[in-house]
Design a protein around this motif. Structure first.
Motif, PDB file in Angstrom:
ATOM      1  N   VAL A  61     -93.434 -68.646   7.819  1.00 56.30           N
ATOM      2  CA  VAL A  61     -94.229 -69.756   7.292  1.00 56.30           C
ATOM      3  C   VAL A  61     -94.857 -69.368   5.959  1.00 56.30           C
ATOM      4  CG1 VAL A  61     -96.279 -71.163   7.689  1.00 56.30           C
ATOM      5  CG2 VAL A  61     -94.631 -70.803   9.532  1.00 56.30           C
ATOM      6  N   ARG A  62     -95.384 -68.146   5.872  1.00 52.85           N
ATOM      7  CA  ARG A  62     -95.958 -67.708   4.597  1.00 52.85           C
ATOM      8  C   ARG A  62     -94.907 -67.709   3.496  1.00 52.85           C
ATOM      9  NH1 ARG A  62     -98.604 -63.818   7.810  1.00 52.85           N
ATOM     10  NH2 ARG A  62     -97.035 -62.246   7.209  1.00 52.85           N
ATOM     11  N   GLY A  63     -93.682 -67.255   3.836  1.00 51.53           N
ATOM     12  CA  GLY A  63     -92.620 -67.244   2.830  1.00 51.53           C
ATOM     13  C   GLY A  63     -92.255 -68.645   2.371  1.00 51.53           C
ATOM     14  N   VAL A  64     -92.176 -69.577   3.311  1.00 50.85           N
ATOM     15  CA  VAL A  64     -91.842 -70.955   2.940  1.00 50.85           C
ATOM     16  C   VAL A  64     -92.921 -71.545   2.055  1.00 50.85           C
ATOM     17  CG1 VAL A  64     -91.505 -73.291   3.834  1.00 50.85           C
ATOM     18  CG2 VAL A  64     -90.411 -71.347   4.972  1.00 50.85           C
ATOM     19  N   ILE A  65     -94.206 -71.305   2.403  1.00 43.06           N
ATOM     20  CA  ILE A  65     -95.311 -71.845   1.600  1.00 43.06           C
ATOM     21  C   ILE A  65     -95.293 -71.240   0.205  1.00 43.06           C
ATOM     22  CG2 ILE A  65     -97.822 -71.923   1.418  1.00 43.06           C
ATOM     23  CD1 ILE A  65     -97.918 -72.055   4.474  1.00 43.06           C
ATOM     24  N   ALA A  66     -95.006 -69.933   0.119  1.00 41.24           N
ATOM     25  CA  ALA A  66     -94.947 -69.290  -1.201  1.00 41.24           C
ATOM     26  C   ALA A  66     -93.803 -69.866  -2.020  1.00 41.24           C
ATOM     27  CB  ALA A  66     -94.777 -67.778  -1.019  1.00 41.24           C
ATOM     28  N   ALA A  67     -92.647 -70.077  -1.389  1.00 38.68           N
ATOM     29  CA  ALA A  67     -91.507 -70.642  -2.111  1.00 38.68           C
ATOM     30  C   ALA A  67     -91.804 -72.070  -2.561  1.00 38.68           C
ATOM     31  CB  ALA A  67     -90.262 -70.613  -1.217  1.00 38.68           C
ATOM     32  N   ALA A  68     -92.486 -72.834  -1.696  1.00 32.84           N
ATOM     33  CA  ALA A  68     -92.827 -74.206  -2.066  1.00 32.84           C
ATOM     34  C   ALA A  68     -93.786 -74.243  -3.242  1.00 32.84           C
ATOM     35  CB  ALA A  68     -93.421 -74.926  -0.857  1.00 32.84           C
ATOM     36  N   GLU A  69     -94.812 -73.362  -3.226  1.00 34.09           N
ATOM     37  CA  GLU A  69     -95.748 -73.322  -4.350  1.00 34.09           C
ATOM     38  C   GLU A  69     -95.036 -72.914  -5.635  1.00 34.09           C
ATOM     39  OE1 GLU A  69     -98.784 -70.684  -3.105  1.00 34.09           O
ATOM     40  OE2 GLU A  69     -99.811 -72.150  -1.807  1.00 34.09           O
ATOM     41  N   ALA A  70     -94.024 -72.047  -5.507  1.00 34.32           N
ATOM     42  CA  ALA A  70     -93.315 -71.582  -6.693  1.00 34.32           C
ATOM     43  C   ALA A  70     -92.532 -72.708  -7.358  1.00 34.32           C
ATOM     44  CB  ALA A  70     -92.371 -70.428  -6.327  1.00 34.32           C
ATOM     45  N   VAL A  71     -91.995 -73.626  -6.579  1.00 34.90           N
ATOM     46  CA  VAL A  71     -91.213 -74.725  -7.164  1.00 34.90           C
ATOM     47  C   VAL A  71     -92.049 -76.000  -7.279  1.00 34.90           C
ATOM     48  CG1 VAL A  71     -89.029 -73.805  -6.341  1.00 34.90           C
ATOM     49  CG2 VAL A  71     -90.315 -75.372  -4.872  1.00 34.90           C
ATOM     50  N   GLY A  72     -93.355 -75.931  -6.976  1.00 37.06           N
ATOM     51  CA  GLY A  72     -94.251 -77.067  -7.192  1.00 37.06           C
ATOM     52  C   GLY A  72     -94.183 -78.136  -6.138  1.00 37.06           C
ATOM     53  N   THR A  73     -93.962 -77.767  -4.872  1.00 39.51           N
ATOM     54  CA  THR A  73     -93.941 -78.751  -3.789  1.00 39.51           C
ATOM     55  C   THR A  73     -94.993 -78.394  -2.758  1.00 39.51           C
ATOM     56  OG1 THR A  73     -92.293 -77.505  -2.558  1.00 39.51           O
ATOM     57  CG2 THR A  73     -91.471 -79.164  -4.077  1.00 39.51           C
ATOM     58  N   ARG A  74     -95.498 -79.428  -2.045  1.00 41.23           N
ATOM     59  CA  ARG A  74     -96.477 -79.191  -0.989  1.00 41.23           C
ATOM     60  C   ARG A  74     -95.761 -79.007   0.340  1.00 41.23           C
ATOM     61  NH1 ARG A  74     -97.231 -84.517  -2.455  1.00 41.23           N
ATOM     62  NH2 ARG A  74     -99.113 -83.960  -3.602  1.00 41.23           N
ATOM     63  N   VAL A  75     -96.478 -78.495   1.325  1.00 48.19           N
ATOM     64  CA  VAL A  75     -95.913 -78.210   2.644  1.00 48.19           C
ATOM     65  C   VAL A  75     -96.710 -78.969   3.693  1.00 48.19           C
ATOM     66  CG1 VAL A  75     -95.395 -76.443   4.364  1.00 48.19           C
ATOM     67  CG2 VAL A  75     -95.079 -75.948   1.931  1.00 48.19           C
ATOM     68  N   ILE A  76     -95.995 -79.655   4.593  1.00 44.07           N
ATOM     69  CA  ILE A  76     -96.592 -80.348   5.730  1.00 44.07           C
ATOM     70  C   ILE A  76     -96.013 -79.735   6.988  1.00 44.07           C
ATOM     71  CG2 ILE A  76     -96.858 -82.539   6.939  1.00 44.07           C
ATOM     72  CD1 ILE A  76     -96.554 -83.962   4.268  1.00 44.07           C
ATOM     73  N   ALA A  77     -96.886 -79.332   7.901  1.00 48.73           N
ATOM     74  CA  ALA A  77     -96.436 -78.748   9.162  1.00 48.73           C
ATOM     75  C   ALA A  77     -96.311 -79.848  10.210  1.00 48.73           C
ATOM     76  CB  ALA A  77     -97.410 -77.671   9.632  1.00 48.73           C
ATOM     77  N   ALA A  78     -95.160 -79.931  10.832  1.00 54.79           N
ATOM     78  CA  ALA A  78     -94.936 -80.920  11.888  1.00 54.79           C
ATOM     79  C   ALA A  78     -95.153 -80.273  13.248  1.00 54.79           C
ATOM     80  CB  ALA A  78     -93.523 -81.475  11.791  1.00 54.79           C
ATOM     81  N   GLY A  79     -95.622 -81.066  14.215  1.00 56.55           N
ATOM     82  CA  GLY A  79     -95.773 -80.566  15.577  1.00 56.55           C
ATOM     83  C   GLY A  79     -97.009 -79.707  15.787  1.00 56.55           C
ATOM     84  N   VAL A  80     -98.109 -80.013  15.079  1.00 55.39           N
ATOM     85  CA  VAL A  80     -99.368 -79.268  15.277  1.00 55.39           C
ATOM     86  C   VAL A  80    -100.031 -79.867  16.523  1.00 55.39           C
ATOM     87  CG1 VAL A  80    -101.516 -78.510  14.228  1.00 55.39           C
ATOM     88  CG2 VAL A  80     -99.518 -78.973  12.792  1.00 55.39           C
TER      89      VAL A  80
END
Length: 891
Positions: free
Chosen positions: A827-846
């Motif tokens: 999850v940390r890697g995905v969030i870092a990759a998203a911030e790098a390309v300028g996209t936000r992250v939404i977690a499903a199934g919380v």
């Protein structure tokens, strides 16, 4: 003019000659004026066309009924040529170059249906049904032979013009027009009447041939040269066409032929015309075969086959007419002539005595038995019959004149001619033993071997697949039924085998290669399973087999091994595999039910992975299939009755708890009366079938309407985005962007507030069509989200496309969060990759507070799930949102 028909060849066409002189002077004037050759070619036959227009316009005014319609259409056809010539010349003088396409083409193309209609409206005076059939067959030979020439010279090159589709369409339209010209010419020249109308028919037919010759020579010049100017020969033929139209009009004006009366004498035609076009058709096939152009040869072979059918039918008609004439002569001839005809008849006649010995045999009987007639006399007919048929003949002869009282009877027997095989004959027996002149039993023998062979062939074709020659479904079911009769339960297994790559082969290489793949598949199955195995082809891509259950696994392994090697399709090696479904025989199960069950298992095998896909049917699978069918049957009614509603689930900021967006959820309006769980409806949507696409489109539309209702009553909610999942099949179907634009205009929703989420699988399917459809959505202003990211099969390839504003974490990835879990790092890697390309992250199934805290620790800002908020209808969502906005303002 009553004497006109008798003087038709002695009266000169004075006005036609004068018109020709004027036309030549006009042409000389154009040449001397210094105009460009292209300009001269466009108006060189104006005097001739005007004269023809005047003649047939006058003829149309004077005629009535069907003849009036015919001359009116012909007048309009000539006017269409005039319009085309003039509009072409105007376009040329404006641009000083040859116009490629324009108004002139509409005039020229309208000429073809008009001239054809006028010719077909003229009376043809077919005096008998046989004459009508002969005319239609001759015309068919002319049309097919000419059509093959037009296909080669015009239609095929027109279809091949991929670089300029409009040029291809125009070329194809002219080619179809030339086909109509051949139809009209054949109609005229094959039905030349006797009388004053003959010359009019002849001139009109020759004008059509001149027009066709001009078009074909022009096409040849286009194929052989890059020069776009009209060459000399086509202009000569078109000039001749106009001159022949003038001659036809003058002849009609001079002699006023009576079209309403059929000629007393037989109508004459041009007998060489069908043979000429037959020679053209077969000659084209020979030339293409000699040159090795197999692609063109295949299409020409179809025309050659049609030509052959027409020729055979024409000969059959001639034979039929000859037979009718023979019967008429038999009726009128004397008894001596009748005896001679019997001697030479095709059917054999024999007279037997009570001991089955031959008293008389016609020459035809000798030909059937391959013996001279003298060697047949006083021999028993039983010597020449198959043993079983000899008994049938004895029984039938015994019944004649007996207690049945019958004096004649028919039966089918097999003759064994001297020194050759066997022939089938139809025998009609007549008891003439009381006739003093015959004193025996008369047998009429007719050779029906070909008819019997044809019946066998038709029976074979009715029960076998035409392509692979395997038994079809009906014959296979019959064999399965026979095998199941008296067999123990579980002894037999019915297999359905689906060729997986057939659609890909058809779409990429063509259906001819697909047919070849089916033939090779059938051959491999024969070699693998043996000729004793009941094997069949069920439909386009499915085969069936009946196997002994004791060797079932071994046979399936052999089948998979046989198809591990790619199919050799011409120069291509195509890897293929088979999906196999098996249903074992069980108590009470019929052949139809076993085949249905095996097909159900085959459908489930398609969902498996790997080259060896195989599924054994279980009764539960049928129950599931029936439940699925019931679901799809009940779903349209539930939609029509408004039993569904779309609720909106807030997307929440994990830190501040403030709503960020809304996600639509499909719910029952009255869950207590629900016919099936709502999850089953989502399965239908995910299936991508037509009903699923309809439901998915309804959910999107209803969600946007609910969202519009929220914005209307709570304008502050305009900051919330509507995150709508899109089924991959619905996206790839196309048109979603246009429908979205239409709904946003209708509902007043800013397109930027809409966000559509898709999975990675959709992006890379159908050769990248998913990306193109997403770009269309971006163009109308909508935003995009990448759904189920981090799930099975996810990669970073999709993030290379700068079109996604949001990434939605997969529900199963969020579910694995916890102390010491590797999902935390992912999850940390995905969030870092998203911030790098300028996209936000939404977690499903919380769905728990623990998951929420873990997500906050990993840097995730937004989420949706049971721990944050539940989906609500608009009437409950509005006060909930109002409370959140009020709390925010209070802070």
């Amino acid at each position: 003019m009553p004497n006109a028909p008798g003087r038709m060849f002695r009266v000169p066409l004075r006005f036609t000659a004068a018109t020709l002189l004027v036309g030549l002077l006009w042409l000389l004037l154009l040449v001397m004026s210094g105009l460009a050759p292209a300009a001269i070619g466009s108006i060189d036959r104006l005097p001739l066309l005007l004269a023809a227009l005047a003649f047939f316009g006058f003829a149309a005014r004077r005629a009535k009924g069907r003849e009036h319609l015919a001359w009116t259409c012909l007048t309009l056809a000539i006017a269409a040529i005039l319009g085309g010539e003039i509009s072409w010349a105007v376009a040329f003088f404006q641009s000083r170059s040859n116009p490629a396409f324009g108004v002139s083409d509409y005039f020229y193309l309208s000429y073809f249906p008009l001239i054809t209609a006028s010719i077909l409206l003229l009376p043809k005076h077919l005096q008998s049904r046989a004459e009508t059939v002969r005319f239609l067959l001759d015309a068919g030979i002319v049309v097919v032979g000419g059509g093959m020439l037009i296909w080669l010279l015009a239609i095929a090159p027109g279809l091949a013009r991929q670089s300029d589709p409009r040029a291809g369409v125009v070329a194809l339209a002219y080619a179809i027009g030339n086909l109509l010209t051949i139809v009209a010419a054949a109609t005229m020249l094959l039905r030349l009447p006797i009388g004053s109308a003959r010359q009019v028919y002849l001139f009109l037919g020759l004008s059509l041939l001149a027009s066709l010759a001009g078009d074909l020579t022009w096409i040849l010049q286009q194929l052989l040269s890059s020069d776009t100017t009209v060459p000399t020969w086509p202009r000569i033929f078109w000039f001749l066409q106009a001159l022949l139209l003038v001659a036809a009009g003058e002849w009609h004006y001079r002699f006023h032929p009576d079209w309403s009366q059929a000629p007393i004498r037989r109508q004459a035609s041009l007998p060489a015309l069908p043979y000429l076009f037959l020679l053209i058709g077969y000659g084209l096939i020979a030339v293409m075969a000699w040159s090795g152009q197999l692609g063109t040869l295949r299409m020409l072979l179809v025309g050659g086959l049609v030509l052959t059918v027409f020729v055979v039918l024409r000969q059959a008609l001639a034979h039929h007419l000859h037979s009718q004439l023979q019967v008429e002569q038999d009726r009128l001839a004397s008894e001596s002539k009748l005896a001679k005809l019997i001697e030479n008849a095709a059917e054999g006649i024999a007279v037997l005595n009570a001991n089955y010995r031959i008293l008389y045999a016609s020459p035809a009987v000798g030909r059937l038995l391959r013996l001279p007639v003298a060697r047949l006399l006083d021999r028993s007919i039983l010597e020449f019959l198959a043993p079983d048929d000899a008994d049938s003949l004895r029984q039938s002869l015994a019944e004649l004149g007996g207690i049945t009282g019958r004096s004649s009877r028919k039966l089918m027997l097999r003759l064994l001619p001297q020194g050759s095989g066997m022939i089938w004959v139809e025998i009609t027996m007549s008891d003439r033993r009381r006739d003093p002149e015959l004193a025996g039993i008369v047998l009429n023998l007719r050779d029906v071997t070909e008819h019997h062979q044809l019946e066998d062939q038709m029976r074979f074709e009715a029960l076998h697949d035409a392509l692979t020659h395997l038994p079809n479904r009906d014959l296979f079911l019959d064999r399965v039924t026979r095998a199941l009769s008296g067999a123990p339960v579980g002894q037999h297994g019915v297999l359905v085998l689906a060729l997986t790559a057939l659609r890909q082969i058809n779409d990429s290489l063509g259906h001819s290669f697909g047919d070849q793949a089916l033939i090779l598949t059938a051959e491999r199955l024969r070699q693998t399973l043996g000729t004793d195995t009941a094997l069949a082809r069920l439909n386009a891509e499915e085969f069936a087999a009946l196997l002994d259950a004791s060797v079932l696994d071994h046979r399936i392994d052999q089948i998979h091994a046989a198809f591990a090697e790619p199919l050799q399709l011409g120069q291509h090696r195509m890897p293929v595999s088979l999906d196999i479904g098996v249903a074992l025989s069980r108590t009470g199960a019929t052949a139809h039910e076993l085949l249905r069950d095996a097909d159900t298992a085959c459908s489930r095998a398609r969902d498996q992975h790997g080259p060896k896909r195989y599924e054994l049917f279980a009764v539960e699978q049928h129950e599931q299939a029936m439940a699925w069918l019931a679901l799809q049957s009940a779903l349209p009614e539930a939609m029509a009755q408004g039993r569904f509603q779309v609720q909106l689930e807030p997307i929440i900021g994990l830190i501040d708890g403030f709503p960020f967006g809304l996600r639509p959820r499909l719910r029952w309006s009255d869950p207590a009366r629900a016919a099936f769980p709502i999850e089953r409806v989502r399965e239908v949507i995910a299936s991508g079938n037509p009903l699923g696409l309809k439901v998915a489109e309804w959910v999107i539309s209803a969600a946007e309407r609910e969202y519009a209702s929220v914005l209307r009553f709570l304008p502050a909610a305009a900051s919330l985005s509507l995150l709508t999942p899109v089924n991959g099949s619905l996206l790839l179907l196309g048109g979603l962007a246009e429908r979205t634009q239409q709904r946003t205009d209708e509902l007043g929703i800013p397109p930027v507030n809409l966000m559509f989420s898709v999975t990675e699988t959709t992006l890379f399917s159908e050769g990248g069509q998913g990306f193109q459809r997403l770009r269309e959505l971006r163009q109308v202003g909508a935003r995009l989200a990448l759904a189920n990211f981090g799930g099975r099969g996810s990669s970073l390839a999709a993030l290379q496309e700068p079109m996604f504003d949001t990434i939605v974490l997969a529900r199963d990835l969020v579910a694995r969060l916890g102390p010491g879990s590797r999902a935390n790092a992912l999850v940390r890697g995905v969030i870092a990759a998203a911030e790098a390309v300028g996209t936000r992250v939404i977690a499903a199934g919380v769905d728990s507070e623990a998951q929420k805290e873990f997500l906050i620790d990993q840097g995730c800002v937004y989420g949706l799930g049971q721990a944050l908020s539940k989906a609500m209808p608009a009437e409950h969502l509005l006060p909930w949102l109002g409370g959140r906005y009020h709390e925010r303002e209070a802070r």
